[in-house]
Design a protein around this motif. Structure first.
Motif, PDB file in Angstrom:
ATOM      1  N   SER A 109      47.677  34.398  42.555  1.00 50.09           N
ATOM      2  CA  SER A 109      47.483  35.150  43.799  1.00 50.09           C
ATOM      3  C   SER A 109      47.012  36.566  43.461  1.00 50.09           C
ATOM      4  CB  SER A 109      48.769  35.144  44.616  1.00 50.09           C
ATOM      5  OG  SER A 109      48.998  33.834  45.093  1.00 50.09           O
ATOM      6  N   GLY A 110      45.763  36.649  43.122  1.00 48.43           N
ATOM      7  CA  GLY A 110      45.155  37.924  42.719  1.00 48.43           C
ATOM      8  C   GLY A 110      45.320  38.177  41.226  1.00 48.43           C
ATOM      9  N   ALA A 111      44.496  39.112  40.728  1.00 48.69           N
ATOM     10  CA  ALA A 111      44.604  39.497  39.318  1.00 48.69           C
ATOM     11  C   ALA A 111      45.951  40.159  39.055  1.00 48.69           C
ATOM     12  CB  ALA A 111      43.458  40.444  38.963  1.00 48.69           C
ATOM     13  N   THR A 112      46.478  40.836  40.061  1.00 48.65           N
ATOM     14  CA  THR A 112      47.763  41.518  39.895  1.00 48.65           C
ATOM     15  C   THR A 112      48.850  40.527  39.480  1.00 48.65           C
ATOM     16  OG1 THR A 112      47.078  43.021  41.642  1.00 48.65           O
ATOM     17  CG2 THR A 112      49.407  43.072  41.038  1.00 48.65           C
ATOM     18  N   GLU A 113      48.862  39.361  40.153  1.00 46.95           N
ATOM     19  CA  GLU A 113      49.866  38.369  39.751  1.00 46.95           C
ATOM     20  C   GLU A 113      49.593  37.875  38.331  1.00 46.95           C
ATOM     21  OE1 GLU A 113      50.213  34.350  41.501  1.00 46.95           O
ATOM     22  OE2 GLU A 113      51.350  34.086  39.653  1.00 46.95           O
ATOM     23  N   ALA A 114      48.328  37.660  38.012  1.00 44.32           N
ATOM     24  CA  ALA A 114      47.996  37.180  36.660  1.00 44.32           C
ATOM     25  C   ALA A 114      48.487  38.168  35.602  1.00 44.32           C
ATOM     26  CB  ALA A 114      46.482  36.980  36.546  1.00 44.32           C
ATOM     27  N   ILE A 115      48.304  39.459  35.878  1.00 46.30           N
ATOM     28  CA  ILE A 115      48.743  40.492  34.925  1.00 46.30           C
ATOM     29  C   ILE A 115      50.267  40.418  34.750  1.00 46.30           C
ATOM     30  CG2 ILE A 115      48.952  43.005  34.621  1.00 46.30           C
ATOM     31  CD1 ILE A 115      46.208  43.169  36.216  1.00 46.30           C
ATOM     32  N   GLY A 116      50.971  40.364  35.884  1.00 48.40           N
ATOM     33  CA  GLY A 116      52.434  40.265  35.829  1.00 48.40           C
ATOM     34  C   GLY A 116      52.878  39.000  35.113  1.00 48.40           C
ATOM     35  N   LEU A 180      43.381  45.341  27.691  1.00 50.65           N
ATOM     36  CA  LEU A 180      42.012  45.862  27.680  1.00 50.65           C
ATOM     37  C   LEU A 180      41.391  45.653  29.054  1.00 50.65           C
ATOM     38  CD1 LEU A 180      39.576  46.913  25.992  1.00 50.65           C
ATOM     39  CD2 LEU A 180      38.960  44.513  25.663  1.00 50.65           C
ATOM     40  N   ASN A 181      41.097  46.746  29.735  1.00 48.49           N
ATOM     41  CA  ASN A 181      40.449  46.666  31.043  1.00 48.49           C
ATOM     42  C   ASN A 181      38.992  47.088  30.881  1.00 48.49           C
ATOM     43  OD1 ASN A 181      40.581  48.722  34.039  1.00 48.49           O
ATOM     44  ND2 ASN A 181      39.881  46.636  33.825  1.00 48.49           N
ATOM     45  N   THR A 182      38.105  46.099  30.890  1.00 44.86           N
ATOM     46  CA  THR A 182      36.673  46.385  30.791  1.00 44.86           C
ATOM     47  C   THR A 182      35.918  45.459  31.733  1.00 44.86           C
ATOM     48  OG1 THR A 182      34.759  46.604  29.314  1.00 44.86           O
ATOM     49  CG2 THR A 182      36.311  44.859  28.754  1.00 44.86           C
ATOM     50  N   VAL A 215      38.317  42.242  36.008  1.00 47.94           N
ATOM     51  CA  VAL A 215      38.044  42.023  37.435  1.00 47.94           C
ATOM     52  C   VAL A 215      36.688  42.604  37.872  1.00 47.94           C
ATOM     53  CG1 VAL A 215      40.495  41.884  38.039  1.00 47.94           C
ATOM     54  CG2 VAL A 215      39.316  44.068  38.279  1.00 47.94           C
ATOM     55  N   TYR A 216      36.162  43.581  37.131  1.00 42.12           N
ATOM     56  CA  TYR A 216      34.863  44.179  37.503  1.00 42.12           C
ATOM     57  C   TYR A 216      33.709  43.601  36.681  1.00 42.12           C
ATOM     58  CZ  TYR A 216      37.976  47.383  39.888  1.00 42.12           C
ATOM     59  OH  TYR A 216      38.947  47.894  40.713  1.00 42.12           O
ATOM     60  N   GLU A 217      33.885  42.367  36.178  1.00 39.11           N
ATOM     61  CA  GLU A 217      32.907  41.781  35.254  1.00 39.11           C
ATOM     62  C   GLU A 217      31.479  41.790  35.793  1.00 39.11           C
ATOM     63  OE1 GLU A 217      33.950  37.578  34.569  1.00 39.11           O
ATOM     64  OE2 GLU A 217      34.865  37.537  36.553  1.00 39.11           O
ATOM     65  N   GLY A 246      38.617  38.863  44.609  1.00 37.70           N
ATOM     66  CA  GLY A 246      38.632  40.070  45.432  1.00 37.70           C
ATOM     67  C   GLY A 246      37.483  40.995  45.080  1.00 37.70           C
ATOM     68  N   LYS A 247      37.222  41.150  43.789  1.00 41.74           N
ATOM     69  CA  LYS A 247      36.154  42.057  43.330  1.00 41.74           C
ATOM     70  C   LYS A 247      34.802  41.353  43.315  1.00 41.74           C
ATOM     71  CE  LYS A 247      39.399  44.755  42.699  1.00 41.74           C
ATOM     72  NZ  LYS A 247      39.744  45.964  43.337  1.00 41.74           N
ATOM     73  N   THR A 248      34.779  40.104  42.847  1.00 43.67           N
ATOM     74  CA  THR A 248      33.496  39.417  42.684  1.00 43.67           C
ATOM     75  C   THR A 248      32.859  39.085  44.031  1.00 43.67           C
ATOM     76  OG1 THR A 248      34.152  38.600  40.528  1.00 43.67           O
ATOM     77  CG2 THR A 248      32.449  37.344  41.640  1.00 43.67           C
TER      78      THR A 248
HETATM   79  N1  PMP Z   1      42.959  45.175  37.738  1.00 43.67           N
HETATM   80  C1  PMP Z   1      42.245  46.254  38.036  1.00 43.67           C
HETATM   81  C2  PMP Z   1      41.680  47.083  36.947  1.00 43.67           C
HETATM   82  C3  PMP Z   1      42.059  46.625  39.364  1.00 43.67           C
HETATM   83  O1  PMP Z   1      41.363  47.712  39.661  1.00 43.67           O
HETATM   84  C4  PMP Z   1      42.637  45.836  40.369  1.00 43.67           C
HETATM   85  C5  PMP Z   1      42.520  46.280  41.786  1.00 43.67           C
HETATM   86  N2  PMP Z   1      41.751  45.530  42.460  1.00 43.67           N
HETATM   87  C6  PMP Z   1      43.349  44.685  40.015  1.00 43.67           C
HETATM   88  C7  PMP Z   1      43.499  44.390  38.686  1.00 43.67           C
HETATM   89  C8  PMP Z   1      44.001  43.806  41.032  1.00 43.67           C
HETATM   90  O2  PMP Z   1      43.181  42.790  41.512  1.00 43.67           O
HETATM   91  P1  PMP Z   1      43.675  41.824  42.675  1.00 43.67           P
HETATM   92  O3  PMP Z   1      43.408  42.500  43.965  1.00 43.67           O
HETATM   93  O4  PMP Z   1      42.876  40.563  42.483  1.00 43.67           O
HETATM   94  O5  PMP Z   1      45.127  41.589  42.473  1.00 43.67           O
END
Ligand code: PMP
Ligand code: GLN
Length: 409
Positions: A109-116, A180-182, A215-217, A246-248
């Motif tokens: 559910s979003g990249a945020t969940e994946a990170i967590g 790594l955020n790229t 996420v900004y690929e 969300g970003k793509t």
């Molecule tokens: N990582 C980065 C670097 C972000 O800027 C964001 C914000 N959109 C997210 C993850 C979270 O993405 P999502 O909305 O898909 O959870």
């Protein structure tokens, strides 16, 4: 006048009943705090990163059709097969990655969940995690909540080059992971092949894993292209690569994300996922699967549109005398306020800018654990042309000494 932004992002929870100490102290996310203030004041919101009117109609139609047809029940815990297949196919098409959709892709559910999920699934108490600063706000708090210890390594403006020696020196016997955020939020840095090769060498040498927030690929400009660390053969088995619909597809409210990587590395991440969300709405998964298969024209147009919006905002601000940093990617511009802010307090500056100009920005110190980098602010340019033109006019008038804007009420 009270600095409302500072008060809101700094607010510690004082509940006498029960509270985890990490969440007690972490404050409200600056993105939420700034969006709420902007809405209360009726300002233009270039603070929180969300696009305006850029979502592809095909994606919305696909979601509507999927909602009409169903199914509406729990999809498989790893994600609907069509989306996992599309994620693997997309990674092959754009980045030449070869992924087994059944074992190496997880929908979240979003990249945020994946990170967590990555932190919760992989870390043990005391594990050290290297985080490049400026850093997206959830990393540090979630690493600590998972028992880990964030270790910052700082990139310096305006070039944001990888500080190789500092990075190598930050690694200890307790280091387990590098985040790594790229392309990188908020500075728009794209890590180049040499920098990625250096990081890949460290992963190998010290037996580390990389959490790659990409996420900004697709949001890169001026002919520059993203390169995933995972695409370096040496790093393939050590990376978990995260993307976001969300970003793509400019649908940040949908919260559909995905994480991919070696099956053994992904399995514990899926365990965290199963007890956090278990799944993501199936209709949105079906629509994103169609989105990922859109032709190259869609991706080219998205890049071209955002590049044009970036130029509109950057040129407008430069003409008005603002010191705008280079922006090769993402949808954020950074402005150096050193010459405008003798107090050296980017949070108070953003609060005052919001009230006086009617434009919301994000103070970049919130991307630093120590809040000690206080001379940059971030503005989101993924907006309608008219929105950006009005924002430029207001900021220009503000720069001239006028308020630039008065609240209509
Ligand atoms: N990582 C980065 C670097 C972000 O800027 C964001 C914000 N959109 C997210 C993850 C979270 O993405 P999502 O909305 O898909 O959870
Ligand atoms: N990633 C977005 C930004 O940097 C915000 C996401 C959020 O508010 N959770 O502005």
């Amino acid at each position: 006048m009270e600095n409302l932004l500072d008060a809101r992002i700094g607010r510690v929870i004082t509940s006498p009943i029960m509270v985890n100490t990490i969440f007690r102290d972490c404050g409200t996310s600056v993105f939420e705090a700034m969006s709420r203030l902007a809405a209360e004041l009726g300002a233009i919101n270039l603070g929180q990163g969300f696009p305006e009117a850029l979502e592809p109609p095909e994606l919305v139609e696909a979601a509507i059709a999927a909602l009409r047809s169903g199914p509406h029940q729990y999809p498989p815990m790893l994600g609907v097969p069509a989306l996992r297949q599309a994620v693997a196919e997309h990674a092959g098409r754009f980045w030449d990655l070869d992924l087994d959709w059944e074992r190496e892709v997880l929908v979240t559910s979003g990249a945020t969940e994946a990170i967590g999920d990555c932190f919760l699934g992989l870390l043990n108490p005391g594990d050290e995690v290297i985080v490049f600063q400026p850093a997206y706000d959830c990393y540090g708090t979630m690493i600590r909540r998972a028992g880990g210890v964030p270790v910052p390594v700082r990139l310096q403006p305006p070039g944001w080059d990888l500080p190789r020696q500092e990075l190598a020196d930050a690694i200890t016997p307790r280091t387990r992971m590098i985040v790594l955020n790229t392309p990188m939020n908020p500075c728009g840095k794209i890590f180049d092949r040499d920098e990625l090769a250096f990081i890949a060498g460290l992963l190998d040498r010290h037996d580390l894993v990389a959490i790659c927030d990409e996420v900004y690929e697709h949001l890169t400009f001026d002919g520059r292209r993203h390169l995933p660390l995972m695409a370096l053969p040496q790093a393939r088995g050590r990376c978990l690569r995260i993307g976001s619909a969300g970003k793509t597809f400019s649908v940040t409210g949908w919260k559909v994300g995905y994480v991919m990587g070696d099956a053994d590395l992904l399995a514990p991440v899926a365990r965290a996922h199963q007890f956090l969300t278990f799944t993501t709405p199936p209709a949105l998964q079906a629509a994103v699967a169609e989105g990922l298969r859109l032709g190259d024209g869609y991706y080219d147009r998205l890049r071209a549109t955002l590049q044009q919006r970036r130029d509109l905002l950057a040129d407008g601000l430069r003409d008005a005398g603002f010191d705008v940093l280079d922006c090769p990617s993402t949808y954020f511009l950074c402005v150096d306020i050193a010459g405008l802010d003798p107090a050296g307090d980017d949070i108070a500056f953003c609060d005052a800018l919001l009230r006086q100009s009617g434009v919301a920005a994000v103070p970049v110190s919130t991307f630093y654990a120590g809040r000690d980098m206080r001379r940059l602010i971030r503005l989101c340019f993924a907006k309608r042309q008219e929105t950006l033109e009005t924002a430029v006019a207001r900021l220009g008038a503000w720069r001239e000494g006028g308020e630039g804007w008065r609240r209509a009420s």
